[in-house]
Design a protein around this motif. Structure first.
Motif, PDB file in Angstrom:
ATOM      1  N   GLU A   1     -16.182  20.843  60.670  1.00  0.00           N
ATOM      2  CA  GLU A   1     -17.378  21.050  60.522  1.00  0.00           C
ATOM      3  C   GLU A   1     -16.884  23.395  60.015  1.00  0.00           C
ATOM      4  O   GLU A   1     -17.988  23.540  58.391  1.00  0.00           O
ATOM      5  CB  GLU A   1     -18.900  21.440  61.021  1.00  0.00           C
TER       6      GLU A   1
ATOM      7  N   ASP B   1     -17.404  24.524  55.608  1.00  0.00           N
ATOM      8  CA  ASP B   1     -18.017  25.646  55.717  1.00  0.00           C
ATOM      9  C   ASP B   1     -17.412  27.133  55.202  1.00  0.00           C
ATOM     10  O   ASP B   1     -18.142  27.571  54.152  1.00  0.00           O
ATOM     11  CB  ASP B   1     -19.033  26.227  56.856  1.00  0.00           C
TER      12      ASP B   1
ATOM     13  N   GLU C   1     -23.531  30.842  51.523  1.00  0.00           N
ATOM     14  CA  GLU C   1     -22.909  31.202  53.334  1.00  0.00           C
ATOM     15  C   GLU C   1     -22.591  30.261  54.658  1.00  0.00           C
ATOM     16  O   GLU C   1     -23.805  29.376  54.209  1.00  0.00           O
ATOM     17  CB  GLU C   1     -24.471  32.439  53.611  1.00  0.00           C
ATOM     18  N   PRO C   2     -22.143  30.392  55.275  1.00  0.00           N
ATOM     19  CA  PRO C   2     -21.865  29.104  56.236  1.00  0.00           C
ATOM     20  C   PRO C   2     -23.304  28.945  56.842  1.00  0.00           C
ATOM     21  O   PRO C   2     -24.076  29.736  57.413  1.00  0.00           O
ATOM     22  CB  PRO C   2     -21.367  29.981  57.045  1.00  0.00           C
ATOM     23  N   GLY C   3     -24.151  27.817  56.789  1.00  0.00           N
ATOM     24  CA  GLY C   3     -24.656  27.120  57.375  1.00  0.00           C
ATOM     25  C   GLY C   3     -26.170  27.118  56.320  1.00  0.00           C
ATOM     26  O   GLY C   3     -26.827  26.625  56.636  1.00  0.00           O
TER      27      GLY C   3
ATOM     28  N   ARG D   1     -26.256  23.633  55.057  1.00  0.00           N
ATOM     29  CA  ARG D   1     -27.191  22.577  56.372  1.00  0.00           C
ATOM     30  C   ARG D   1     -28.686  23.080  56.772  1.00  0.00           C
ATOM     31  O   ARG D   1     -29.107  21.888  56.351  1.00  0.00           O
ATOM     32  CB  ARG D   1     -26.694  22.755  57.652  1.00  0.00           C
ATOM     33  N   ASP D   2     -29.057  24.649  56.267  1.00  0.00           N
ATOM     34  CA  ASP D   2     -30.825  24.064  56.506  1.00  0.00           C
ATOM     35  C   ASP D   2     -30.803  23.620  55.152  1.00  0.00           C
ATOM     36  O   ASP D   2     -32.565  23.001  55.342  1.00  0.00           O
ATOM     37  CB  ASP D   2     -30.844  25.895  56.081  1.00  0.00           C
TER      38      ASP D   2
ATOM     39  N   LYS E   1     -32.250  20.263  55.955  1.00  0.00           N
ATOM     40  CA  LYS E   1     -32.711  19.698  57.254  1.00  0.00           C
ATOM     41  C   LYS E   1     -33.781  19.003  56.563  1.00  0.00           C
ATOM     42  O   LYS E   1     -34.112  18.413  57.422  1.00  0.00           O
ATOM     43  CB  LYS E   1     -33.607  21.312  57.697  1.00  0.00           C
TER      44      LYS E   1
END
Lengths: 524, 524
Positions: A57, A61, A101-103, A106-107, A110
């Motif tokens: 993961e 990222d 940006e990392p994450g 994923r945000d 959601k």
């Protein structure tokens, strides 16, 4: 003589006498296994530990943050990602690199549902996609078809309809698929109409729409509005598009416009990096999986920017290559392992997964075909894949759809219904009484337990020959491919068109006729 | 055209240009995967939770405590179990039922080794049995052999030798097996001598000895004393016997005497219930597994009463049956699930496991053969089986040993070497640099990462045809069975006998000659 053999022979001999009269019926009848979609009854096969998964993961990222994804020919998609926080770098007038940006991705994901329903026109055949649900669909995208009689040739709309009919006839598929084969006898700019219509007309299951141009995606959805009603379509998923990234790390404009069309309409989409290791992804599986995750996540994320909550399916198609010839190889062990890892990653993301299928490079429905298929397909059912495209018909490295392989694969899909059911452990299945009833040395043919379970205990293949050699030989000594050749013809002959409201049928045909009349044939 | 197809074609086209010159060599060369035995690099696939496993174990205990095991024609075995605490009930003058208090058999098994070495005459080929070790051995016990040229016929000593030679020629088997096929042209009371001699002469791997009569077991071990020296044999496992219970719940005298002979000599033994569900065990898999555990544990326990610490292998051979014809069926989903559970039970007992193999009921090396084989064989490698008999050649419900299937199966065993290795996750395999080197949209053919990994990244089958259809067609359009037919002949032609000390060879031949001269031929 080996003891094993002797035991088998004794058992076989004994079984001839007993209760044969009570045990007849056509082959392949396990009605207790028939379901609109499978609910997994066995655990997933988790290959890697949390540390390794976290490393994969983190690499995904890092790919997104440091290398980025290249977007082409679709400024609106670039605008959406820029607004969401992506760092856009103009490459040319119509291509952009975006870093995340990392994450961040994923945000965005959601809001994507962990599980959703794709409605079929027959409500009893609607499927769930996500969680413990497993849906099998035919293979997708081959330009050629083949059978043992006529060999390999370009697919036609007749072949396309035949495969829909064969799928509809099998209780072991759950979804009608999409471009089962390319109907190459119809103009490229019009064939999507015939394909969508054929799915609606000859199957009552859910299906996939066109993705080869934004207007074809729109047409596919519009035909669903005629079928289901516009309000229903706005609130429910009734069609999905199967989208490919252009690996490595590119999303072209036709793809992103198509994704936006499906998402805008609240419809489902599948986001597939087709990773041929060594060509468009790293040779090592950890790297291919990290790239797959990065590409599929970004593609899925676009749907949530267009319409939060739109159904999106993470996907992976991992393949290897012959390092001697450069030819793609399918059904090899490394991609099977990679699929198991993709299952773990999808669960950590809490998203549905499309993964693997009955892959093979064989050019015939032979031993190689089913060995490779099994290597790939077992990884699909074990990894927790929710939607298994390419469950039936895949040969020739996806260049050909095979009639015989389709039959073999659907029978295998039946066996996998039994496999995914798992083993029940309770007083009845532990069967102490069955052994106690007659005691040591006595066979169990006529115990109460056997009588109670004999109809449902075992998967009953319609295709496998399990007869003694002598019987098989007397009956002509026929191989599996030849049996499958007879079988698909029988099934086509026995096919019955599911009822369709005549008013809707007429409206669909009218829509098609108008669309076709509105443009000249184009062959690209 | 589907996007997937297009991507595959592009990749294929691009790959023709690049680095092909650097990538040549004969097919099937993955020397980095060659090992004397596999050390599992992937987790086992654990199907059931602890509660269900405990229920199965409790049922096995209850079977042993309340129904008991019937012993026949071997008072010494009865004496051993009585002394150990078994409750003996005389049935006839030469048959006894023995019941065992719950936990008693498990206590006896505590002296059995969790892992042991079986020494080969070539020390580099000794195998470990237990723990993370996985050993593949050829199929066992078929009276018939078949190939595409001559069809099905009784096996002969020439066939037997041929299969040993084919096994020895494959890097993907680890063990020479035992009764690979029955050499029916040699008297029953003498053929064990030729079989053991052939294993010693034509292979330098470990092998199985005879179990069909106590004196044949003794002869097998005696030949090993000539080969390895009596002292070495007393202190090390150099041969194993593969013993079948007479299910349900019987151990006959020939079997228990044979088990005692191997154990007394400190040699290994495998303890196999051959459970044809519905015939000799319950139709429901939970019950079959409980019975399998009960029978195999008792059979294993006998070894520890004879010589504590003697190597013993828990075993399972689960099959199903056609409930229409009563014919045994192999390679079906329910036994595959049962095998996964047996793996869990063996680990809870801390004992080595023999389980499953490349099972099939097909009468040809066709699609059915490999589909069924894969269903069964994947369960073997996933369940944690340590010794996989029937890894190559199994067709016709174990009645026939197939030359072509042997070749297909050994190639599959090679693929399983790659599968069992698993996925490495580290900075190199995560391959961020490979993607960063050229960036989005650029293929990876010539990256440093690809150059570093291309020789070892993927399993390279010697049997699969992965060529484009056109090339395959030009070369005659040959199927997998026909390729396997050519291949076994090539391999037999290329076979080289491993060196054997001439003095030992002479001594072995002298032993055989004396034994053969000491008795008239018997055919039972």
């Amino acid at each position: 003589m080996g003891h094993v053999t002797e035991t088998a022979r004794k058992a076989r001999r004994r079984s001839r006498g007993g209760d044969q009269a009570a045990r007849s019926g056509a082959p392949g009848q396990n009605p207790q296994l028939e379901v609109p979609f499978i609910t997994r009854g066995i655990p997933t096969y988790d290959l890697l530990g949390d540390d390794s998964l976290a490393q994969i993961e983190a690499t995904a990222d890092r790919i997104l943050a440091e290398i980025g994804i290249e977007f082409r020919d679709d400024p609106e998609t670039v605008r959406l990602f820029r607004t969401a926080g992506g760092h856009v770098n103009d490459l040319t007038a119509d291509s952009w690199n975006i870093k995340f940006e990392p994450g961040m991705i994923r945000d965005i994901l959601k809001t994507a549902p962990a599980r959703f329903t794709q409605h079929a026109r027959n409500p009893a055949r609607s499927v769930e996609i996500g969680g413990e649900a497993v849906v099998f669909a035919p293979s997708y995208g081959s330009p050629f078809v083949m059978d043992l009689d006529k060999g390999r040739r370009y697919g036609t709309i007749e072949d396309f309809r035949n495969f829909i009919k064969l799928g509809q006839s099998s209780p072991w598929l759950h979804h009608s698929g999409g471009t089962i084969c390319e109907p190459t006898d119809i103009a490229v700019n019009k064939r999507h109409l015939d394909m969508v219509y054929s799915h609606i007309r000859y199957s009552d299951r859910a299906f996939l729409g066109s993705i080869t141009a934004p207007e074809r995606a729109e047409d596919s959805i519009e035909m669903c509005r005629i079928l289901f009603g516009a309000d229903f379509v706005d609130q429910n998923c009734v069609i999905m598009g199967n989208f490919n990234t252009t690996s490595p790390l590119v999303l072209d404009g036709v793809t992103t416009q198509g994704i936006r069309a499906y998402a805008r309409a609240g419809q489902g989409s599948i986001h597939l990096p087709f990773l041929l290791g060594g060509a468009v992804s790293p040779l090592t599986m950890a790297g291919s999986v990290a790239q797959c995750l990065a590409e599929s996540m970004v593609s899925c994320a676009l749907t949530q920017l267009v319409r939060p909550g739109a159904p999106a399916v993470l996907a992976s198609f991992l393949s290897s290559m012959s390092l001697r010839s450069g030819s793609p190889t399918f059904g090899t062990p490394e991609p099977a392992l990679g699929s198991l890892v993709m299952g773990q990653l999808a669960r950590r993301l809490n998203m549905p997964l499309r993964c693997a299928g009955n892959f093979s490079t064989s050019k015939l429905p032979d031993a190689q075909a089913m060995q490779q298929s099994m290597m790939s397909m077992m990884s699909a059912v074990q990894c927790g894949a929710n939607y298994v495209l390419h469950s039936a018909g895949f040969l020739d490295g996806l260049l050909s759809m095979s009639y015989e392989k389709f039959i073999m694969d659907t029978d295998l899909c039946g066996a996998l219904h039994a496999y995914l059911k798992g083993i029940e452990v309770n007083e009845d299945t532990l069967a102490f009484d069955a052994l106690a009833e007659k005691g040591p040395g006595e066979h169990l043919f006529s115990t109460a337990h056997t009588m109670r379970h004999y109809k449902t205990a075992y998967w009953d293949s319609a295709m496998d020959d399990n007869q003694p050699w002598e019987t098989w030989d007397e009956q002509g000594g026929i191989d599996a491919a030849t049996r499958a050749n007879s079988r698909w013809k029988e099934q086509l002959n026995a096919y019955q068109t599911p009822p369709l409201d005549p008013g809707k049928d007429e409206a669909l045909q009218e829509f098609m006729a108008k669309k076709k009349a509105s443009m000249p044939d184009a062959w690209y």
